[in-house]
Design an enzyme around this catalytic site. Structure first.
Site, PDB file in Angstrom:
ATOM      1  N   GLY A  14       0.816  -1.215   0.000  1.00 49.45           N
ATOM      2  CA  GLY A  14       0.000   0.000   0.000  1.00 49.45           C
ATOM      3  C   GLY A  14       0.852   1.269   0.000  1.00 49.45           C
ATOM      4  O   GLY A  14       2.087   1.206  -0.080  1.00 49.45           O
ATOM      5  N   LEU A  37      -3.344  -7.385  -2.146  1.00 49.94           N
ATOM      6  CA  LEU A  37      -3.323  -6.621  -3.400  1.00 49.94           C
ATOM      7  C   LEU A  37      -4.720  -6.186  -3.858  1.00 49.94           C
ATOM      8  O   LEU A  37      -4.899  -5.805  -5.013  1.00 49.94           O
ATOM      9  CB  LEU A  37      -2.614  -7.401  -4.535  1.00 49.94           C
ATOM     10  CG  LEU A  37      -1.130  -7.690  -4.332  1.00 49.94           C
ATOM     11  CD1 LEU A  37      -0.571  -8.465  -5.528  1.00 49.94           C
ATOM     12  CD2 LEU A  37      -0.318  -6.400  -4.156  1.00 49.94           C
ATOM     13  N   LYS A  88      -9.350   2.302   3.802  1.00 49.70           N
ATOM     14  CA  LYS A  88      -9.062   3.653   4.301  1.00 49.70           C
ATOM     15  C   LYS A  88      -9.918   4.768   3.711  1.00 49.70           C
ATOM     16  O   LYS A  88      -9.627   5.943   3.914  1.00 49.70           O
ATOM     17  CB  LYS A  88      -7.582   3.977   4.090  1.00 49.70           C
ATOM     18  CG  LYS A  88      -7.192   3.991   2.625  1.00 49.70           C
ATOM     19  CD  LYS A  88      -5.841   4.630   2.417  1.00 49.70           C
ATOM     20  CE  LYS A  88      -5.536   4.827   0.956  1.00 49.70           C
ATOM     21  NZ  LYS A  88      -4.258   5.408   0.668  1.00 49.70           N
ATOM     22  N   SER A 128      -5.049   6.938  13.066  1.00 46.80           N
ATOM     23  CA  SER A 128      -5.313   8.161  12.316  1.00 46.80           C
ATOM     24  C   SER A 128      -5.735   9.265  13.272  1.00 46.80           C
ATOM     25  O   SER A 128      -6.357   9.002  14.307  1.00 46.80           O
ATOM     26  CB  SER A 128      -6.446   7.870  11.328  1.00 46.80           C
ATOM     27  OG  SER A 128      -6.992   9.066  10.837  1.00 46.80           O
ATOM     28  N   THR A 130      -8.041  10.943  12.794  1.00 47.34           N
ATOM     29  CA  THR A 130      -9.500  10.938  12.742  1.00 47.34           C
ATOM     30  C   THR A 130     -10.103  10.462  14.072  1.00 47.34           C
ATOM     31  O   THR A 130     -11.261  10.753  14.360  1.00 47.34           O
ATOM     32  CB  THR A 130      -9.990  10.073  11.549  1.00 47.34           C
ATOM     33  OG1 THR A 130     -11.337  10.376  11.291  1.00 47.34           O
ATOM     34  CG2 THR A 130      -9.858   8.603  11.806  1.00 47.34           C
ATOM     35  N   TYR A 153     -15.183   4.396   9.073  1.00 49.93           N
ATOM     36  CA  TYR A 153     -13.722   4.246   8.992  1.00 49.93           C
ATOM     37  C   TYR A 153     -13.063   4.744  10.279  1.00 49.93           C
ATOM     38  O   TYR A 153     -12.238   4.054  10.885  1.00 49.93           O
ATOM     39  CB  TYR A 153     -13.172   5.031   7.780  1.00 49.93           C
ATOM     40  CG  TYR A 153     -11.694   5.272   7.869  1.00 49.93           C
ATOM     41  CD1 TYR A 153     -10.796   4.239   7.636  1.00 49.93           C
ATOM     42  CD2 TYR A 153     -11.193   6.530   8.237  1.00 49.93           C
ATOM     43  CE1 TYR A 153      -9.432   4.445   7.760  1.00 49.93           C
ATOM     44  CE2 TYR A 153      -9.832   6.745   8.354  1.00 49.93           C
ATOM     45  CZ  TYR A 153      -8.957   5.701   8.112  1.00 49.93           C
ATOM     46  OH  TYR A 153      -7.610   5.907   8.252  1.00 49.93           O
ATOM     47  N   LYS A 157     -10.884   2.751  13.590  1.00 53.84           N
ATOM     48  CA  LYS A 157      -9.587   3.094  14.192  1.00 53.84           C
ATOM     49  C   LYS A 157      -9.732   3.256  15.704  1.00 53.84           C
ATOM     50  O   LYS A 157      -8.859   2.839  16.472  1.00 53.84           O
ATOM     51  CB  LYS A 157      -9.013   4.370  13.559  1.00 53.84           C
ATOM     52  CG  LYS A 157      -8.635   4.225  12.096  1.00 53.84           C
ATOM     53  CD  LYS A 157      -7.529   3.184  11.887  1.00 53.84           C
ATOM     54  CE  LYS A 157      -7.213   2.943  10.428  1.00 53.84           C
ATOM     55  NZ  LYS A 157      -6.324   1.781  10.198  1.00 53.84           N
ATOM     56  N   ARG A 233      -5.215  21.479   7.547  1.00 50.37           N
ATOM     57  CA  ARG A 233      -4.733  20.118   7.833  1.00 50.37           C
ATOM     58  C   ARG A 233      -3.228  20.142   8.090  1.00 50.37           C
ATOM     59  O   ARG A 233      -2.555  21.129   7.798  1.00 50.37           O
ATOM     60  CB  ARG A 233      -4.990  19.205   6.625  1.00 50.37           C
ATOM     61  CG  ARG A 233      -6.460  18.940   6.324  1.00 50.37           C
ATOM     62  CD  ARG A 233      -7.111  18.054   7.363  1.00 50.37           C
ATOM     63  NE  ARG A 233      -8.484  17.732   7.039  1.00 50.37           N
ATOM     64  CZ  ARG A 233      -9.529  18.501   7.359  1.00 50.37           C
ATOM     65  NH1 ARG A 233      -9.353  19.636   7.989  1.00 50.37           N
ATOM     66  NH2 ARG A 233     -10.746  18.118   7.051  1.00 50.37           N
ATOM     67  N   ARG A 297     -17.793  20.106   2.125  1.00 49.18           N
ATOM     68  CA  ARG A 297     -18.018  18.666   1.965  1.00 49.18           C
ATOM     69  C   ARG A 297     -18.536  18.130   3.299  1.00 49.18           C
ATOM     70  O   ARG A 297     -17.953  18.443   4.346  1.00 49.18           O
ATOM     71  CB  ARG A 297     -16.694  17.993   1.586  1.00 49.18           C
ATOM     72  CG  ARG A 297     -16.768  16.498   1.384  1.00 49.18           C
ATOM     73  CD  ARG A 297     -15.464  15.931   0.835  1.00 49.18           C
ATOM     74  NE  ARG A 297     -14.408  15.854   1.843  1.00 49.18           N
ATOM     75  CZ  ARG A 297     -13.209  15.314   1.629  1.00 49.18           C
ATOM     76  NH1 ARG A 297     -12.897  14.816   0.437  1.00 49.18           N
ATOM     77  NH2 ARG A 297     -12.306  15.294   2.582  1.00 49.18           N
TER      78      ARG A 297
HETATM   79  N1  UFG Z   1     -10.517  18.764  -0.339  1.00 52.85           N
HETATM   80  C1  UFG Z   1     -10.942  19.655  -1.286  1.00 52.85           C
HETATM   81  N2  UFG Z   1     -11.162  19.199  -2.559  1.00 52.85           N
HETATM   82  C2  UFG Z   1     -10.978  17.891  -2.901  1.00 52.85           C
HETATM   83  C3  UFG Z   1     -10.531  16.988  -1.911  1.00 52.85           C
HETATM   84  C4  UFG Z   1     -10.319  17.455  -0.642  1.00 52.85           C
HETATM   85  O1  UFG Z   1     -11.135  20.843  -1.022  1.00 52.85           O
HETATM   86  O2  UFG Z   1     -11.205  17.531  -4.050  1.00 52.85           O
HETATM   87  C5  UFG Z   1     -10.285  19.268   1.014  1.00 52.85           C
HETATM   88  C6  UFG Z   1     -11.189  18.584   2.026  1.00 52.85           C
HETATM   89  O3  UFG Z   1     -12.441  19.233   2.074  1.00 52.85           O
HETATM   90  C7  UFG Z   1     -10.372  18.746   3.292  1.00 52.85           C
HETATM   91  C8  UFG Z   1      -8.916  18.705   2.804  1.00 52.85           C
HETATM   92  O4  UFG Z   1      -8.973  18.953   1.406  1.00 52.85           O
HETATM   93  O5  UFG Z   1     -10.629  19.976   3.849  1.00 52.85           O
HETATM   94  C9  UFG Z   1      -8.258  17.379   3.024  1.00 52.85           C
HETATM   95  O6  UFG Z   1      -9.105  16.368   2.514  1.00 52.85           O
HETATM   96  P1  UFG Z   1      -8.625  14.867   2.307  1.00 52.85           P
HETATM   97  O7  UFG Z   1      -9.795  14.097   1.809  1.00 52.85           O
HETATM   98  O8  UFG Z   1      -7.371  14.809   1.531  1.00 52.85           O
HETATM   99  O9  UFG Z   1      -8.230  14.429   3.782  1.00 52.85           O
HETATM  100  P2  UFG Z   1      -9.105  14.397   5.109  1.00 52.85           P
HETATM  101  O10 UFG Z   1      -8.448  15.338   6.049  1.00 52.85           O
HETATM  102  O11 UFG Z   1     -10.539  14.562   4.854  1.00 52.85           O
HETATM  103  O12 UFG Z   1      -8.938  12.870   5.492  1.00 52.85           O
HETATM  104  C10 UFG Z   1      -7.686  12.388   5.842  1.00 52.85           C
HETATM  105  C11 UFG Z   1      -7.546  10.920   5.478  1.00 52.85           C
HETATM  106  C12 UFG Z   1      -8.462  10.078   6.272  1.00 52.85           C
HETATM  107  C13 UFG Z   1      -8.369  10.400   7.715  1.00 52.85           C
HETATM  108  C14 UFG Z   1      -8.543  11.877   7.934  1.00 52.85           C
HETATM  109  C15 UFG Z   1      -8.323  12.270   9.354  1.00 52.85           C
HETATM  110  O13 UFG Z   1      -7.826  10.711   4.122  1.00 52.85           O
HETATM  111  O14 UFG Z   1      -8.102   8.734   6.102  1.00 52.85           O
HETATM  112  O15 UFG Z   1      -7.571  12.569   7.188  1.00 52.85           O
HETATM  113  O16 UFG Z   1      -8.627  13.613   9.534  1.00 52.85           O
HETATM  114  F1  UFG Z   1      -9.325   9.764   8.402  1.00 52.85           F
END
Ligand code: UFG
Length: 339
Positions: A14, A37, A88, A128, A130, A153, A157, A233, A297
């Site tokens: 992964g 896989l 995930k 995570s 999360t 998810y 965790k 983030r 979102r």
């Molecule tokens: N975002 C956008 N546009 C996109 C995709 C994401 O604006 O097309 C924003 C989201 O709204 C968020 C930020 O980018 O504000 C980060 O989003 P991600 O989906 O990349 O990551 P997340 O923080 O939502 O999630 C990640 C991991 C999860 C974990 C989480 C813990 O993917 O596995 O962090 O906070 F659970």
């Protein structure tokens, strides 16, 4: 090679697992990979082999399958295990909660049963940030209470951490690493993230848009209580995350205590907004990224970044790569993927 120091890496094909296998081999550990896989590809294992010039002891197997796991443990004398194998996707977990509980919780239980039978005690677990939900205090440290998980998810965790806390009382030594947002790829461009279908995560969406695979990126939300209104983030380079696992293995193997359950945040400690990241991508790659601002979102946390003092102090670990390099490496990987 560190003689007799044989690490089983589940989910080693992964995204985070493969980068960790590279760093473990670099540090001299013997490594065996078990991966079904289902969500990866053998070409990632081949990428690891090219980078490390090492033939990987690879086993295509499911961690839910007790008898193959038992067989693997019978044939090898593992000193420690790093358990990455899990589903995930936050979105997918909402539509398929049962399979998330079965796979993520079930595989951990099978693994613990097999480890117990074969007297293997040391385990590094992929957790995570999360688990915190939207924390009351930011930067969030490891003592923050769990809020109700936003998704199945996230709940897996939380449940897995509880199981591990209890397992520690019967002789396991467990380090749970709470990842923030992993991004980037190995600087060779030979391994990286392989999103399935339309990416949910920000950086793969950015790089696919830059590559012309997606028409435009939508930045989800502009009215959050953050400096520019977009979410914040803690983006960490996947190779830095990988080196944290090597430190965690060294740490757990040197612990004298018999029963251990310790949690560590793995993040940079720096909060970066979605818009800042998008602008950084444009700056370092020189690409005109097509993006627009859209609505929030559902389920997104406003801001979260790590208090990383515990891992800095206990492991002597600090991240090496900055945001710009992480994004360049992600872009480099995307370009190689597209040939
Ligand atoms: N975002 C956008 N546009 C996109 C995709 C994401 O604006 O097309 C924003 C989201 O709204 C968020 C930020 O980018 O504000 C980060 O989003 P991600 O989906 O990349 O990551 P997340 O923080 O939502 O999630 C990640 C991991 C999860 C974990 C989480 C813990 O993917 O596995 O962090 O906070 F659970």
């Amino acid at each position: 090679m560190i003689k007799g120091n044989h690490i089983l890496v589940t989910g080693g094909a992964g995204y985070i697992g493969s980068h960790t296998v590279v760093e473990l081999l670099k540090a001299g550990f013997q490594v065996t990979v078990a991966d079904n896989l289902e969500r990866s590809d053998f070409k990632i294992v081949e990428g690891v082999e090219t980078i490390t010039k090492t033939k990987i002891d690879f086993h295509k197997m499911d961690c839910l399958d007790y008898s193959s796991m038992d067989d693997l443990f019978s044939k090898n004398k593992f000193s420690s295990v790093i358990h990455f194998a899990a589903f995930k996707s936050v979105n997918e977990s909402v539509s398929e909660p049962i399979s998330y509980y079965k796979n993520n919780v079930g595989s951990l239980i099978t693994l613990l049963e097999v480890m117990q039978k074969h007297q293997v005690k040391d385990l590094i677990f992929s957790s995570s940030c999360t688990v915190y939900g939207q924390p009351d205090v930011i930067p969030v440290d490891e003592t923050a209470p769990f809020k109700r998980a936003e998704s199945p998810y996230g709940a897996t965790k939380q449940v897995c951490e509880r199981i591990l806390e209890d397992a520690a009382t019967v002789g396991f030594k467990v380090i749970s690493l709470r990842y923030f947002n992993p991004i980037g790829a190995h600087e060779s461009g030979l391994i990286g993230e392989l999103p399935i279908g339309v990416p949910n995560n920000l950086v793969p969406y950015v790089t696919q848009t830059a590559a012309g695979v997606r028409e435009k990126l939508t930045v989800f939300g502009s009215d959050y209580d953050t400096p520019d209104g977009s979410c914040v983030r803690d983006f960490i380079h996947v190779v830095d995350l990988a080196t944290a696992h090597v430190k965690a293995i060294q740490y757990v193997q040197n612990l004298s205590a018999k029963n251990t359950f310790e949690t560590f945040n793995v993040g940079t400690g720096v909060g970066v907004s979605v818009l800042e990241l998008v602008k950084k991508f444009i700056e370092v790659t020189g690409i005109k990224l097509n993006y627009t601002i859209g609505p929030r979102r559902a389920g997104d946390i406003e801001k979260v970044y790590a208090d990383a003092k515990k891992i800095n102090q206990s492991f002597g670990w600090t991240p090496r790569y900055g945001l710009g390099e992480s994004l360049l490496h992600a872009w480099n990987w995307e370009k190689k993927l597209r040939g």
